[in-house]
Design a protein around this motif. Structure first.
Motif: not given
Length: 302
Positions: A76-81
């Protein structure tokens, strides 16, 4: 802070860089919004223990920024969010590490920041918006209600006034004379706090008020009772009064911040920013916020 106490105990220093482990994300903080609870919870040993703090402790809770590390098992979360939320007594720092598993009691974790909301604004939402929403939810406001909001010019009042108006209620808000234009701009009819409050409110609302929330102490509760408002239509956030509903941000509905953020993103709710400070001036920022005469939110930029 190496010891609990006044803001003179607050120092800026370099500490070891934290990293995200399994089930965690790391956020590069861009802005940290300040709240009264930040200096209340660090004021003494008793307050610190009540909030589960241990020394040394950081400062600030609300944050906004960008995910820059993701631990194993995270979805549900990624680098850059771009994200925002609260991390109790941790937010005024380059990085905060958020655990996505387990129960979250005081902090509300992390939320995606919608397009159309800058980081400074996003960093003001978590604690104040959830607290305002919880304070109003128990009152079940309807169109035609007239609500008295005590401490309306403060950080929680920003949201309480506008949410009450969106629910269709008429709003009377207490404040100092210097805050009157500000309160009118948010949609409230201002009234001076202090002795004689009930009489002044009655003059403004001859047909009576039907609900009240006290965002500061107990004066508004006393006035509302004097004007005939039943206890089940009165709420407080900063006092314990027998018979009156006490709430805090942890009582807010799970989707509160998504709803508030959407209102902000679409221009239906405004968040006045009273001042921004660089992190090097954290003590000055906290002192200004704790003066209790701030019209809007105070934000530390990183």
């Amino acid at each position: 802070m190496d010891s609990f106490g006044g803001l003179e105990k607050l120092d800026l220093r370099e500490v070891a860089e934290p990293h995200a482990h399994a089930g965690q994300i790391r956020v590069r903080v861009a802005a940290a919004g300040l709240n009264p609870m930040d200096w209340i919870m660090t004021a003494n040993d008793t307050a610190g223990a009540r909030f589960g703090l241990s020394l040394p402790t950081g400062f600030g809770s609300d944050y906004a920024g960008t995910v820059d590390e993701v631990g194993t098992g995270v979805t549900g979360f990624a680098i850059g969010d771009r994200v925002f939320g609260s991390a109790i007594s941790q937010s005024v720092a380059d990085y905060v590490v958020i655990s996505l598993e387990g129960s979250i009691s005081l902090g509300d974790g992390v939320h995606h920041t919608p397009d159309g909301i800058d980081d400074i604004t996003a960093s003001t939402l978590s604690i104040a918006a959830r607290t305002a929403s919880a304070a109003l939810a128990v009152l079940k406001l309807e169109r035609g209600d007239t609500i008295l909001i005590g401490g309306a010019a403060g950080g929680v009042g920003i949201f309480a006034i506008q949410l009450a108006r969106l629910a269709g209620a008429n709003v009377i808000g207490t404040g100092s004379a210097s805050s009157f234009d500000y309160l009118r701009g948010l949609g409230a009819e201002p009234v001076t706090y202090g002795a004689g409050l009930a009489e002044r409110v009655q003059a403004l609302a001859p047909d009576g008020i039907t609900a009240a929330t006290d965002l500061y102490g107990s004066e508004t509760v006393e006035a509302a009772r004097k004007l005939g408002v039943p206890d089940n239509r009165i709420s407080v956030i900063a006092a314990q009064i027998p018979g009156v509903i006490g709430v805090s941000g942890i009582n807010a509905a799970p989707d509160t911040l998504e709803y508030i953020a959407e209102l902000v993103a679409t221009g239906k709710l405004q968040v006045p920013i009273a001042a921004t400070y660089p992190i090097e001036q954290i003590r000055a920022a906290a002192e200004f916020q704790s003066s209790r005469h701030v019209h809007g939110k105070v934000v530390v930029k990183l």
